[in-house]
Design an enzyme around this catalytic site. Structure first.
Site, PDB file in Angstrom:
ATOM      1  CE  LYS A   1      -4.705   9.245  -3.880  1.00 16.48           C
ATOM      2  NZ  LYS A   1      -4.511   8.905  -2.462  1.00 16.48           N
TER       3      LYS A   1
ATOM      4  CE  LYS B   1      -4.098   2.893   2.563  1.00 22.44           C
ATOM      5  NZ  LYS B   1      -3.668   4.198   2.021  1.00 22.44           N
TER       6      LYS B   1
END
Length: 333
Positions: A243, A147
């Site tokens: 996703k 991240k």
């Protein structure tokens, strides 16, 4: 198959380490589950990947639950001979893709034989805690996703010092300014395969010469097949993160995967801190990807799960068997 009943459940587990992103910090994961029971008493489960707030997507666990309660009565006592026979009812759920994906996960199992397989391990790291670093050293993922943070360069060096011989992806979660993004040029980027969602607005890409940067990937903006095609037609996107819960389920995933393959656009299949049921299907789809997806082994995020012995890690590969849900761990609604 004739539908006898459909039940809803919840399940909650604390994360081993908090999940820290530019948008939120999570200490636990709660999920909604659907159980479809046929008249010959076969049971099929689906796992919802929405969260309890809208930090990531518009649908939440509560809105999915409400939508399902309205939808379920229509299919009780109806007979469905094929997956395709469900499509008119699934069409009603297209405005709510996380809801549709939850249902499709269960329906898919009715008409498709599940199998054992292996897939490369791709880990997502949040916070670089000692526990996470120890896990990475032991498990040796083929790809690590970091991240974005102000300490990115330090974090990259920490990961590289582990000598995992892996690729690195960076996820900015739409949090960067052009100035922050330009600092990437000052880093060693030789092992960085893509930067995921650097900007809130795609138009920011028009203001930058991307020649010496890693590939740009979309994730949050890959919210439908239509949006994906529109973006890759207009902007220099080389990687799409897919996703299932965002696109509406397994069948929609297979559709866009075929399109991207024909167009030569790379794709990665990602999950959202899933439990073992959903993780099996994410891994099944991730086998088609161009690099390791967000597929983690059993026990990576949670000490306990509703599926046992699925996702066993060995030498950088995760081995999956068809998932068997432990219903005793689910709380019926």
């Amino acid at each position: 198959m004739k539908i006898k009943s459909i039940n809803l459940y919840k399940y909650k587990e604390a994360f081993k380490s908090p999940i820290i992103t530019p948008k939120i910090e999570l200490t636990e994961r709660e999920s909604l589950f659907i159980e479809i029971v046929t008249h010959d008493d076969q049971t099929f489960y689906g796992e919802c990947n929405a969260f309890d707030t809208t930090w990531y997507a518009d649908e939440t666990i509560l809105t999915v639950q409400r939508q399902l309660k309205k939808w379920i009565p229509q299919v009780i006592d109806k007979n469905f001979a094929t997956f395709e026979s469900w499509l008119p009812f699934l069409k009603q759920l297209e405005p709510t893709p996380a809801t549709r994906a939850t249902v499709v996960m269960a329906i898919y199992q009715m008409y498709h034989q599940l199998f054992s397989f292996e897939v490369e391990y791709g880990a997502t790291v949040n916070g670089l805690t000692p526990m996470q670093l120890d896990t990475l050293k032991k498990t040796k993922p083929k790809r690590v996703k970091l991240k974005w943070s102000p300490n990115l360069n330090h974090n990259l060096n920490v990961i590289r010092a582990l000598n995992l011989n892996n690729h690195i992806a960076i996820d900015a979660n739409e949090s960067l300014s052009i100035d922050n993004f330009s600092k990437i040029k000052q880093l060693n980027t030789g092992d960085i395969i893509y930067i995921e969602e650097p900007f809130k607005l795609m138009t920011e890409l028009d203001l930058i010469d991307l020649t010496n940067y890693p590939a740009i990937a979309i994730d949050e903006k890959a919210s439908s097949i239509r949006n994906i095609l529109s973006i890759i037609n207009e902007y220099p996107i080389e990687v799409v993160v897919l996703k299932p819960f965002r696109l509406g389920g397994i069948d929609k995933m297979l559709e866009i995967i075929e399109i991207l393959k024909k167009r030569g656009i790379q794709f990665v299949v990602g999950g959202m801190y899933e439990f073992g049921l959903s993780r099996y299907f994410t891994a099944m789809l991730a086998k088609e990807g161009d690099c390791p997806g967000d597929v983690t082994p059993q026990g990576y995020y949670f000490y306990e799960d509703i599926v046992n012995d699925s996702g066993i890690l060995k030498e950088g590969l995760i081995y999956f068997n068809p998932p068997q849900v432990n219903q005793s761990k689910l709380k019926r609604l």
